[in-house]
Scaffold this active site. Structure first.
Site, short mmCIF file in Angstrom:
data_model
loop_
_atom_site.label_atom_id
_atom_site.label_comp_id
_atom_site.label_asym_id
_atom_site.label_seq_id
_atom_site.Cartn_x
_atom_site.Cartn_y
_atom_site.Cartn_z
N GLY A 83 46.56 93.52 -0.28
CA GLY A 83 45.39 93.54 -1.16
C GLY A 83 45.39 92.35 -2.11
N LYS A 112 65.48 88.30 8.63
CA LYS A 112 65.31 88.80 10.00
C LYS A 112 63.83 88.78 10.40
CE LYS A 112 69.41 90.04 11.50
NZ LYS A 112 69.96 89.31 12.66
N CYS A 159 39.23 109.18 -21.70
CA CYS A 159 38.78 110.34 -20.92
C CYS A 159 39.54 111.60 -21.34
CB CYS A 159 38.86 110.06 -19.43
SG CYS A 159 37.74 111.09 -18.49
N HIS A 161 36.12 105.31 -18.92
CA HIS A 161 37.32 104.60 -18.45
C HIS A 161 37.11 103.10 -18.65
CE1 HIS A 161 39.62 107.90 -16.74
NE2 HIS A 161 38.46 108.43 -16.39
N GLU A 210 39.14 100.85 -19.11
CA GLU A 210 40.15 100.01 -18.45
C GLU A 210 39.62 99.41 -17.14
OE1 GLU A 210 40.22 103.32 -18.75
OE2 GLU A 210 41.07 104.33 -16.99
#
Ligand code: GLN
Length: 527
Positions: free
Chosen positions: A21, A189, A378, A503, A505
């Site tokens: 991602g 590896k 929240c 929210h 954030e």
């Protein structure tokens, strides 16, 4: 760049969780830095319809888009890296596509034909990709999981077929593999990566670029070996060892062979303007005069993915306010005044279910009592309201989510939400407006009295108890425009006690800190 829209497909091999991602988002950031209009999408092969009912301890935070889609945390990385506001169409899950297909089948839309994974599901995946790509020059598609996973096969087949739809020259296949270092033999590896590349080829996709993730820098021989076995030219095998921070990855990518691959693919060789990322790296590495410790009162202890947007919002606010940030995890199940004493500010994040709630209420009560800066998000607002109402004389004040029997349900279920408690997609989701009280701390922090934030909740402050809540030290400082829903509360006499039903954030960006997070850190650093 040529006329045609370009598509970059990012798949993974060996194991998941090695930063596919972040790699996808960082490639997008580099393209943006070249002035290219980028869009991005996550395809998840789960049978879930969305991420709303997934356990955050296993899958990390549920990221909510402005239009109310409950999505994978990767969408949060995408938004932070690319400064976009994504929507429903940027998160594609098997469950969603399949349930649409089955509904179409029941509605008789297939005219008697057999409905099959190929071509119907693979076709639906390709349609979803084209829809999400709309309006951009380059569209990046990340396929969740690893190639070869049973449930992901339709997605791998769909992106293979997609080259037929839009032209192979308009598709860039990037495979992200992991190369482990074996301590006992002191060797990197490459065998698992070779096998993963063989497997991808077995599905008819020859990658154009291989990103090799390692923990530590690997010798050049590793890239050579992988190039030889994968049939990918050596300059398109990119070694990417663990970075100091994720925001360094766009800089590392722009400094690696990936830039050439992207230049060739897009036909655009403009030098990327990476100032934004250089500034973030500088902010991140500068040691400041003041230290601030924030206590995160959490129920999923030390599980960073579960609170990833909150942690990122705190970090960007720390760079913005020029403090050295330490985040101290406080276990909500055992939290006591001793824990609260040891930090400069308290943050109570969102959450569902009763576990840890008493500790979160105790954190809010402590902050009200002692003047310690507090930011509630929240559930962090709801526990603050419970703490205030109890201080205001309602000893059994509670949320109906945790105590169905309480007479003093200072937090109660929103109208129309009854009976939907464990169902998907039914919360109050996405962007909603709030009107802030003029002169309030919230309005001062935002520098505005009308704000828009994203939401994800079912319960809500019961304004019947506003007097007791005020008695306990909190006022309502923001509501929905019709005044029916409480969006913000704060303590007027307190240095910084602000909580929101939203929210915030989710809208913080590494280079654009969110004002509420800046507010709490400023207050904490003054103490
Ligand atoms: N559980 C609470 C509610 O549903 C809070 C939700 C949250 O914190 N996201 O209202």
């Amino acid at each position: 760049m040529g006329q045609s829209k370009k598509y970059i497909f990012v798949t993974g091999g060996v194991l998941s969780g090695v930063g596919k991602g972040i790699t996808a988002a960082s490639m997008g950031a580099v393209l943006q830095a070249k002035g290219i209009n980028v869009s991005i999408q996550k395809c998840d092969p789960y049978l879930n319809v969305d991420a709303g009912l997934l356990n955050p301890a296993e899958h990390g935070e549920c990221f909510v888009t402005k239009d109310g889609a409950e999505t994978d945390l990767d969408l949060g990385h995408y938004e932070r890296f690319l400064d976009l506001e994504l929507t429903q169409k940027n998160a594609t899950l098997s469950g969603k596509l399949l349930s649409n297909l089955i509904a179409d089948e029941r509605a008789g839309k297939f005219g008697g034909k057999t409905v099959q994974l190929v071509p119907h599901l693979t076709g639906a995946i390709q349609d979803a990709i084209e829809l999400a790509a709309d309006g951009s020059d380059v569209h990046i598609v990340e396929i969740g999981g690893t190639v070869g996973d049973y449930e992901g096969l339709s997605f791998v087949e769909a992106i293979r077929e997609f080259a037929g739809r839009v032209g192979r020259e308009n598709c860039l296949y990037v495979h992200v593999v992991y190369v482990p270092f074996i301590g006992t033999s002191k060797e990197f590896k490459t065998k698992p990566a070779q096998n993963a590349l063989n497997e991808l080829r077995g599905f008819g996709i020859v990658p154009d670029c291989v990103v090799v993730r390692t923990d530590d820098p690997a010798p050049a021989g590793v890239a050579k070996k992988i190039a030889m076995f994968s049939g990918v030219s050596e300059d398109a095998v990119i070694m990417l060892h663990n970075a100091k921070t994720v925001f360094q990855i766009p800089l590392i990518i722009a400094d690696s062979g990936v830039l050439n691959v992207l230049n060739k693919f897009t036909g655009n060789d403009t030098t990327p303007d990476l100032k934004k990322w250089q500034d973030i790296m500088l902010a991140q590495s500068t040691v400041r005069e003041r230290d601030v410790t924030v206590g995160l009162v959490a129920k999923y202890m030390d599980n960073e993915d579960t609170y990833i947007s909150v942690l990122e919002a705190l970090k960007s606010a720390a760079w913005h306010t020029e403090v050295n940030l330490e985040i101290k995890w406080i276990n909500a199940e055992t939290a006591s005044d001793t824990d609260f004493d040891s930090v400069d500010a308290l943050l109570v994040p969102g959450g569902f279910g009763e576990r840890g709630v008493p500790g979160k209420i105790a954190a809010a009560d402590y902050a009200l009592r002692t003047g310690k800066p507090y930011l509630g998000l929240c559930l962090g607002l709801q526990v603050a309201v419970i703490a205030a109402a109890r201080r205001g004389g309602l000893a059994d004040a509670h949320s109906a989510e945790f105590d169905k029997a309480t007479e003093h349900d200072v937090v109660y279920i929103m109208a129309g939400q009854e009976g939907k408690e464990s169902t998907g997609g039914t919360l109050r989701l996405g962007d909603y407006d709030a009107v802030l009280r003029d002169g309030s701390k919230a309005a001062t922090a935002y520098g505005a009295t009308e704000v828009v934030e994203r939401h994800r909740h079912r319960y809500e402050v019961n304004q019947k108890f506003v007097q007791e809540i005020e008695q306990g030290g909190l006022v309502i400082s923001g509501t929905s425009p019709d005044g029916k829903l409480v969006e913000f509360v704060e303590s007027p006499e307190h240095p910084y006690f602000v909580a929101t039903q939203a929210h915030p954030e989710l809208k913080s960006r590494p280079n654009r800190a969110h004002p509420l997070f800046v507010g709490v850190l400023r207050a904490a650093s003054k103490r």
